[in-house]
Enzyme design. Sequence first.
Site, PDB file in Angstrom:
ATOM      1  N   CYS A 340      -3.785   0.024  -0.120  1.00 40.35           N
ATOM      2  CA  CYS A 340      -2.403  -0.426   0.043  1.00 40.35           C
ATOM      3  C   CYS A 340      -1.960  -0.282   1.508  1.00 40.35           C
ATOM      4  CB  CYS A 340      -1.478   0.318  -0.910  1.00 40.35           C
ATOM      5  SG  CYS A 340       0.073  -0.577  -1.219  1.00 40.35           S
ATOM      6  N   HIS A 434      -3.862   0.110  -6.506  1.00 39.20           N
ATOM      7  CA  HIS A 434      -3.934   1.535  -6.795  1.00 39.20           C
ATOM      8  C   HIS A 434      -4.639   1.721  -8.134  1.00 39.20           C
ATOM      9  CE1 HIS A 434      -1.126   2.616  -3.590  1.00 39.20           C
ATOM     10  NE2 HIS A 434      -0.312   1.665  -4.003  1.00 39.20           N
TER      11      HIS A 434
END
Length: 521
Positions: A340, A434
């Site tokens: 991310c 994630h």
Amino acid sequence: MSGGLLVTGTTSDAGKSVLTAGICRWLHRQGVRVAPFKAQNMSNNSAVVVGPDGHGGEIGRAQAMQAAACGLAPDLRFNPVLLKPGSDRSSQVVLLGEAVDTLTTDTFRQLRPRLAETAYAALAELRTSYDVVICEGAGSPTEINLRAGDYVNMGLARHADLPAIVVGDIDRGGVFASMFGTVALLEPADQALVAGFVINKFRGDRGLLAPGLDMLRQVTGRPTYGVLPWALDLWLDAEDSLAYGRVLGRPAAPRGSDWLDVAVVRLPRISNATDVEALATEPGVRVRLTVEPAELAAADLVVLPGSKSTVADLAWLRQNGLADAVLAHAAAGRPLLGICGGFQMLGRRIHDPVESGQGSVPGLGLLPVEVTFKPSKTVRQSAGTGWDGVPVRGYEIHHGYVSAAAPDLAPLFTYADGTGEGVAAGAVYGTHWHGAFESDGFRRRFLTEVARQAGRPGFRAAPDTSFAGARERSLDLLGDLVEEHLDTAVLWRLIDTGPPPGLPFIPPGAPDGDSAGRTLT
């Protein structure tokens, strides 16, 4: 109306989240329809929940873990207010899963009534749907500078008529003074709801505590309901990265002849640090969080995790010599993973008019991509495949997206519709997903490739490691600890009938200073 209980703590990280989860698991085992609740959470560790309308929203990861302890899917009402700090003075406000505003010290008073109303309404709904709701407080209930606007700790208890218990971490020292002070600084009506104490993380002979427990009861008029022992296996789903030690978990011996050493950079605004917990469940994988450039040089795999402030954390990397260490690691051909915000840092440029407002800034230049931030946030659960068609599931929470990329880049993942996600460029990997390493097959495949690139031919991924199984064992252990070490009969009585009457007032908590010796009824 259902029964309820508020679990408060002497400090942050005293054990509120795990005790709440343990009580939830214990009740769930008894066949009780139980749900968790935290009115307001301040954390950059969040989980994605799919709401009734099919859209994704965020709640604190601890509440998702507590939901699992209850045998429930996560629900946006379990954590109606989530504050995600972007700096020391501002936080993004996530209300019932949706980012709605930015909170600062100047705007808190204006927003607080709306946040409190939302939290109270969510709890009321849950109490009509479940037999019991176990509520978790935030920080300490004795933040006397914030009490006037509190809707998370004793403000919530007063509003919903909840009995409260106070948990303290004895491993930090000063637990008896902390517990006494927690009660003694509360105003009379708050003290009337604080029924007793739980001591957490005790190591040694319980008999040595007896004199202190007796005196604590004498000076407060409140019992200690139990002493939870130190448990080394409780490290999954930590509320925030500060709860971690330097090494995550208890690294098991390798199945082969080589270890893998993983260094995760502890960014100032690290988010979803729990991503790397799945790596740490693997035998022979040692995962540590670090801010030391020298430790990156010694690692087989370096991980740049998620960040709530990508541009600011990238500047911090450069200021502290960590960016140079990352570049040197990559130049040596050793594996590097960005997740991310960490993925965004690896690109050529970051265009950010949203989060930092700094416009275009150079990235580390290790991946031929550019990232642009947009005002709307992508929040969704994701599924697809990784190398060799291995199934992978994850979730996404990000403002940034890949706006430019070199042609023919190999993706790290492929969505079901064939669209690629992330990048696998030699030994440098990046993804916005994630939770991907919780998929056992992909995690094994990834670590096997990392070991090859790092020159660890003796590493062998274990074929029988189950991350979901490890999480369930952790939740069961919490339930066992509650059942074996707490007075569950008294806990149930509190949940069912509220705090006992006649709890003594402990001065100097009364604002007018004239209530010493008063008994509350």
